[in-house]
Design a protein around this motif. Structure first.
Motif, PDB file in Angstrom:
ATOM      1  N   VAL A  37      15.589 -25.633 -38.239  1.00 27.02           N
ATOM      2  CA  VAL A  37      16.786 -26.303 -38.758  1.00 27.02           C
ATOM      3  C   VAL A  37      16.537 -26.823 -40.170  1.00 27.02           C
ATOM      4  N   ILE A 108      22.806 -23.331 -37.681  1.00 29.77           N
ATOM      5  CA  ILE A 108      22.372 -24.728 -37.612  1.00 29.77           C
ATOM      6  C   ILE A 108      23.028 -25.428 -36.432  1.00 29.77           C
ATOM      7  N   GLN A 112      21.028 -27.021 -33.312  1.00 31.25           N
ATOM      8  CA  GLN A 112      21.152 -28.452 -33.045  1.00 31.25           C
ATOM      9  C   GLN A 112      21.671 -28.715 -31.638  1.00 31.25           C
TER      10      GLN A 112
END
Length: 135
Positions: A37, A108, A112
């Motif tokens: 990330v 991303i 996440q």
């Protein structure tokens, strides 16, 4: 085993929570995802900056005289292009960056989301004995 080298294990032993092989795999997976990330966010930031540069360039090209060629950078060299071709190339570059930024954003978000699941599971088992937050 040095306690300074494995502070997580020491705290867990004090608390009486055992770190299983599965727990360690989840911790390692979280760490890998976190690193990924961070790299993707760095790339995202670079692409956003490049988009801003291209937006500025597009505005500068619009102010240029139509009869004069535009110096357009290709790799390490500059080539002269007619105004229309330069505008077309800038627009195409902006579209490519927009697509890339969109892909980065979705990657991303997906990572996440996976990290949030791992956080819940690990904090559920280890509580305050583990820190998964960015410092």
């Amino acid at each position: 085993m040095s306690s300074s080298r494995f502070p997580l294990l020491q705290r867990e032993e004090e608390r009486g929570v055992e770190v299983t092989w599965e727990d360690q795999k989840h911790i390692n997976q979280f760490s890998k995802l976190n690193t990924r990330v961070e790299r993707l966010e760095e790339e995202y930031k670079k692409q956003k900056e490049e988009k801003e540069y291209l937006d500025d360039l597009a505005m500068e090209i619009e102010l240029a005289d139509e009869d004069e060629p535009i110096f357009y950078k290709v790799g390490d060299a500059f080539i002269q292009l007619p105004l229309e071709k330069a505008q077309t190339r800038v627009e195409k570059a902006k579209e490519n960056i927009d697509e890339h930024v969109e892909k980065l954003d979705s990657q991303i978000s997906a990572i996440q989301s996976e990290m949030d699941g791992l956080k819940k599971m690990l904090y559920g088992k280890f509580g305050q004995a583990i820190n998964l937050e960015k410092s």
